[in-house]
Design an enzyme around this catalytic site. Structure first.
Site, PDB file in Angstrom:
ATOM      1  N   ASP A  89     -13.365   4.422  -8.000  1.00  0.00           N
ATOM      2  CA  ASP A  89     -13.365   2.527  -7.912  1.00  0.00           C
ATOM      3  C   ASP A  89     -12.499   1.989  -8.430  1.00  0.00           C
ATOM      4  OD1 ASP A  89     -15.317   2.634  -5.905  1.00  0.00           O
ATOM      5  OD2 ASP A  89     -16.673   3.230  -7.018  1.00  0.00           O
ATOM      6  N   GLY A  90     -12.677   2.099  -9.936  1.00  0.00           N
ATOM      7  CA  GLY A  90     -11.405   1.137 -10.281  1.00  0.00           C
ATOM      8  C   GLY A  90      -9.717   1.022 -10.199  1.00  0.00           C
TER       9      GLY A  90
END
Length: 373
Positions: A129-130
């Protein structure tokens, strides 16, 4: 300084860029590097990509894969190498493939903006998700979509996702398995839908954008510390929570929803603003959020003690916590949040990335991006 490109000869089903050399049969992939280049690299600092490469550059049909090779303690890079043959088999015959490896924080933002300016058909976030968070922020510049800065630009660059990192909370909202082969098949089908994007007004003029959940106070503080322990995988969220509880106290906040009147919300433990449903490695914190409905879901936890989390953690993960005492939910298009005492010590994060401290305004950008689903 512009994005620096390292170009190396590889075997691919179809060339992405044909450099104007005598070896016109060469195929190239591009891995982007923000560090200074070696003598064998081709470095470009000021010219546009179309000026640097003699033939047409990123064209419609080009897929730009943005990969964080160091993600998940290096597992992302290893899994990506294993995936490449499968990806080329299923996509290489009909699409041009560009591989861009990130090497520093915010590098994926720069890569994405350049790809959109040059007309890529899709930018695909490969990792957790980063990386996805950075790619989404690369779709915007100076407060509006990158595509809106080009005169007469009617081409739309879509967002693609191949989950390979520590957490894949966005994939969970759509019920996608953490299976990169399945993700390649989605990209191959090419079905698109418009999704909403959340935004956070910050200290600077430029907003920050989020795809999953933005949050305030304890959960944001825990997320801040969790980011320091990514090497422990999903255990980082447990470590972050333990550190977040150290010295924690519930605080009185005030909120303004959709430009209305200010409301007092006493003893707030955490306030979560969801565009999607999950955060924190699978916690279904905003279970009614839908990234296609034009609204954000705000969930507020009040007067929670540490033992409330111990006994109710399973409800937070399965999304049944809205029936718990001192938990409330509402649907909004914007919400402003301030600390009543006027201080600036309450943490704010978006998609697990630290965004400073209150006050902040969160708002929705309906149908802002096309998603390959």
């Amino acid at each position: 300084m512009g994005v620096l490109y390292k170009i190396s000869t590889v075997t691919m089903a179809k060339p992405l860029f044909t450099i104007n050399t005598n070896r016109t049969d060469c195929c190239y992939s591009i891995s982007c590097s923000s560090s200074s280049s070696s003598s064998s690299d081709l470095s470009f600092d000021s010219r546009s990509m179309s000026q640097r490469i003699s033939t047409s550059t990123t064209r419609k049909g080009d897929l730009v894969f943005v990969v964080n090779p160091k993600g998940a303690n290096g597992r992302t890079g290893k899994e990506w190498k294993k995936l490449l043959p499968y990806l080329r088999t299923h996509l290489g015959q009909h699409q041009n493939i560009c591989e861009c490896l990130t090497s520093a924080p915010s590098h994926a933002i720069d890569i994405t903006r350049e790809a959109i300016r040059e007309g890529a058909d899709a930018v695909v976030a490969v990792g957790g998700d980063g990386t996805l968070h950075e790619v989404v922020n690369g779709f915007f510049w100076d407060g509006k979509p990158v595509s809106a800065h080009g005169e007469g630009n009617t081409h739309t660059t879509a967002l693609g996702v191949i989950p390979l990192g520590t957490g894949s909370d966005f994939a969970r909202t759509f019920g996608w398995k953490n299976d990169p082969h399945e993700a390649v098949q989605r990209i191959s089908r090419g079905l698109r839908t418009r999704i909403d994007i959340g935004a956070v007004s910050g200290e600077s003029r430029e907003p920050h954008y989020f795809l999953n959940v933005a949050d305030v106070h304890l959960s944001a503080k825990a997320g801040y510390y969790a980011s320091k322990y990514k090497q422990f995988g999903n255990l980082c969220y447990v470590i972050g929570a333990l550190r977040g509880f150290m010295g924690h106290s519930n605080r009185d906040l005030r909120i303004k929803v959709d430009g209305g009147n200010w409301e007092l919300i006493p003893q707030v433990t955490a306030l979560c603003v969801g565009n999607a449903k999950f955060f924190g490695g699978g916690m279904k914190i905003t279970p009614n959020a839908d990234p296609c409905n034009g609204n954000l879901e705000v969930v507020i936890l009040q007067n929670f003690k540490w033992y409330d989390f111990v006994f109710r953690m399973h409800k937070l993960y399965n999304g049944t916590h809205l029936s718990v005492q001192n938990v409330s939910s509402r649907s909004v298009q914007s919400i402003e949040v301030e600390e009543i005492s006027g201080g600036s010590s309450i943490f704010v994060q978006a998609d697990g990335e630290h965004q400073g401290f209150l006050p902040r305004k969160f708002y929705i950008l309906p149908s802002a991006i096309e998603l390959i689903h």
